[in-house]
Design a protein around this motif. Structure first.
Motif, PDB file in Angstrom:
ATOM      1  N   ALA A 155       0.834  -1.207   0.000  1.00 51.22           N
ATOM      2  CA  ALA A 155       0.000   0.000   0.000  1.00 51.22           C
ATOM      3  C   ALA A 155       0.869   1.258   0.000  1.00 51.22           C
ATOM      4  O   ALA A 155       0.559   2.248  -0.684  1.00 51.22           O
ATOM      5  CB  ALA A 155      -0.931  -0.006   1.216  1.00 51.22           C
ATOM      6  N   GLU A 156       1.961   1.226   0.753  1.00 54.03           N
ATOM      7  CA  GLU A 156       2.856   2.380   0.807  1.00 54.03           C
ATOM      8  C   GLU A 156       3.502   2.631  -0.551  1.00 54.03           C
ATOM      9  O   GLU A 156       3.708   3.785  -0.950  1.00 54.03           O
ATOM     10  CB  GLU A 156       3.923   2.157   1.877  1.00 54.03           C
ATOM     11  CG  GLU A 156       4.984   3.243   1.970  1.00 54.03           C
ATOM     12  CD  GLU A 156       4.439   4.612   2.316  1.00 54.03           C
ATOM     13  OE1 GLU A 156       5.145   5.613   2.069  1.00 54.03           O
ATOM     14  OE2 GLU A 156       3.303   4.702   2.835  1.00 54.03           O
ATOM     15  N   SER A 157       3.838   1.571  -1.277  1.00 51.52           N
ATOM     16  CA  SER A 157       4.437   1.748  -2.603  1.00 51.52           C
ATOM     17  C   SER A 157       3.484   2.475  -3.542  1.00 51.52           C
ATOM     18  O   SER A 157       3.913   3.269  -4.386  1.00 51.52           O
ATOM     19  CB  SER A 157       4.829   0.384  -3.192  1.00 51.52           C
ATOM     20  OG  SER A 157       3.690  -0.350  -3.620  1.00 51.52           O
ATOM     21  N   ARG A 187       1.159   4.619  -2.531  1.00 53.97           N
ATOM     22  CA  ARG A 187       1.057   6.002  -2.067  1.00 53.97           C
ATOM     23  C   ARG A 187       2.212   6.841  -2.605  1.00 53.97           C
ATOM     24  O   ARG A 187       2.037   8.011  -2.956  1.00 53.97           O
ATOM     25  CB  ARG A 187       1.055   6.033  -0.538  1.00 53.97           C
ATOM     26  CG  ARG A 187       0.732   7.411   0.054  1.00 53.97           C
ATOM     27  CD  ARG A 187       1.012   7.469   1.535  1.00 53.97           C
ATOM     28  NE  ARG A 187       2.457   7.368   1.805  1.00 53.97           N
ATOM     29  CZ  ARG A 187       3.306   8.379   1.666  1.00 53.97           C
ATOM     30  NH1 ARG A 187       2.881   9.561   1.235  1.00 53.97           N
ATOM     31  NH2 ARG A 187       4.586   8.218   1.940  1.00 53.97           N
ATOM     32  N   ARG A 188       3.388   6.227  -2.715  1.00 52.08           N
ATOM     33  CA  ARG A 188       4.559   6.954  -3.182  1.00 52.08           C
ATOM     34  C   ARG A 188       4.613   7.107  -4.695  1.00 52.08           C
ATOM     35  O   ARG A 188       5.383   7.921  -5.208  1.00 52.08           O
ATOM     36  CB  ARG A 188       5.846   6.238  -2.734  1.00 52.08           C
ATOM     37  CG  ARG A 188       6.073   6.222  -1.236  1.00 52.08           C
ATOM     38  CD  ARG A 188       7.524   5.814  -0.937  1.00 52.08           C
ATOM     39  NE  ARG A 188       7.899   4.609  -1.662  1.00 52.08           N
ATOM     40  CZ  ARG A 188       7.858   3.386  -1.153  1.00 52.08           C
ATOM     41  NH1 ARG A 188       7.434   3.195   0.092  1.00 52.08           N
ATOM     42  NH2 ARG A 188       8.223   2.334  -1.872  1.00 52.08           N
ATOM     43  N   GLY A 226       2.557   8.223  -7.274  1.00 50.76           N
ATOM     44  CA  GLY A 226       2.283   9.563  -7.811  1.00 50.76           C
ATOM     45  C   GLY A 226       2.373   9.650  -9.323  1.00 50.76           C
ATOM     46  O   GLY A 226       2.298   8.662 -10.051  1.00 50.76           O
TER      47      GLY A 226
END
Length: 354
Positions: free
Chosen positions: A45-47, A49-50, A52
């Motif tokens: 999930a963090e990947s 978010r980053r 962009g």
């Protein structure tokens, strides 16, 4: 007189659209689409978010993911093809190999998208019935090959019935098929397989069979069904033909990012897969104890051979808050979902057994 305002190919007009598994209400379990019940890992999930830069087109070749998979399988990058789900690559390979007058061969019942592949390509679908144990009859499939056969689809584990093709049977089958006929080994559920005798696409690749392409996906075991990313491994010239038919830029940057992050988190993901495989085996055992003749299950789903009672049993399961996938006249596929769904499936299925 047709109610279609323009001239459409008759076979396309008659082709029913792909039907997605029914969505579930808040108080029901959705067990209709073979989805992974676990949510995304935090690092995946963090990947996203980053990631962009949604105003930019993705890398058309998904080069980073291609390189990662090439290294993993020990092949050149040209021997890897990324698609928006493995089903999109199935369409590409079929259109690249088959057209009017040609034949597309597969077992039936198998993945419900297969018949449409042939229709869209303008080719003829040739189906070979499964065995009494819901397995591929590879001997009969080899006998069904003609000089018009262009592509053969082998689904292991078979969706929706569950059994695998064994390695020895697959090897004999490929030996019996003309070397210029494409054999696609569809391994969408490979990560869930625990049968040591099952065919293994990586082993097939190492055996040097240039007319075999293997397909895998990040939708099931990796839990990325909503992002649509799958891949093929095979001879570069075959995959070049698939790439030529592909819709450009269909694999999004988000899908590639999530796939890469998932590969980084494989140890944790494999733990989840092991949980689901154990849950599947427990479900099979319980259903058999209640009287159902459930075939061997090696994917993340089980099969109830309900035959003419399919609509009746599916309705009973629906009433119990279980959204499943019925196939009229044949049976019901039930995905392995949340742990809390298992006793409800067992109880509802037991109540419908006669």
């Amino acid at each position: 007189m047709s109610d279609i305002p323009v001239r459409i190919r008759p076979e396309i007009a008659a082709l029913p659209p792909y039907r997605q598994g029914k969505q579930a209400a808040a108080d029901a379990f959705k067990l209709s689409s073979n989805e992974n019940p676990f949510g995304p890992l935090p690092q995946v999930a963090e990947s996203l978010r980053r990631a962009g830069a949604f105003n930019r087109y993705p890398d058309a070749a998904a080069a980073r993911l291609t390189a990662r998979l090439a290294e993993r399988f020990g092949v050149a990058p040209e021997a890897v093809h990324i698609g928006a789900g493995s089903v999109s690559i199935l369409y590409q390979l079929t259109q690249a190999t088959a057209g009017p007058g040609d034949e597309v061969l597969f077992a039936w019942r198998s993945f419900e998208a297969y018949p449409g592949l042939a229709v869209v390509a303008g080719a003829t679908a040739v189906t070979v019935p499964l065995t009494a144990t819901a397995e591929h009859d590879l001997v009969a499939m080899a006998a069904a090959v003609t000089d018009r056969t262009r592509i053969i689809l082998v689904c292991s584990p078979n969706n929706p019935t569950g059994p695998v093709v064994t390695q020895s049977a697959f090897d004999r089958f490929v030996d019996a098929v003309p070397a210029d006929v494409l054999v696609v080994l569809d391994e969408a559920y490979a990560e869930f397989v625990t049968d040591p005798d099952a065919v293994d696409g990586e082993r097939v690749l190492r055996s040097g069979r240039p007319n075999v392409v293997i397909l895998r996906t990040f939708s099931k075991a990796y839990g990325l069904a909503g992002l649509r990313v799958g891949y093929a491994i095979g001879h570069p010239r075959i995959l070049d033909a698939a790439r030529s038919t592909a819709v450009p830029l269909s694999v999004t940057a988000l899908a590639e990012e999530a796939a890469l992050a998932s590969l980084d988190a494989e140890d944790e993901l494999n733990e989840r897969v092991a949980v689901l495989a154990e849950r599947r085996d427990d479900l099979v055992a319980a259903l058999r104890e209640s009287g159902w003749d459930v075939p061997d299950a090696q994917g993340n789903f089980v099969w109830l051979p309900t035959g003419e009672r399919t609509a009746e049993v599916a309705a009973a399961l629906d009433a119990a808050g279980l959204i499943v996938r019925p196939f009229a006249g044949d049976g019901i596929r039930i995905s392995v979902g949340e742990a809390e769904s298992v006793p409800r499936v067992v109880a509802a299925a037991a109540a419908t057994h006669v």
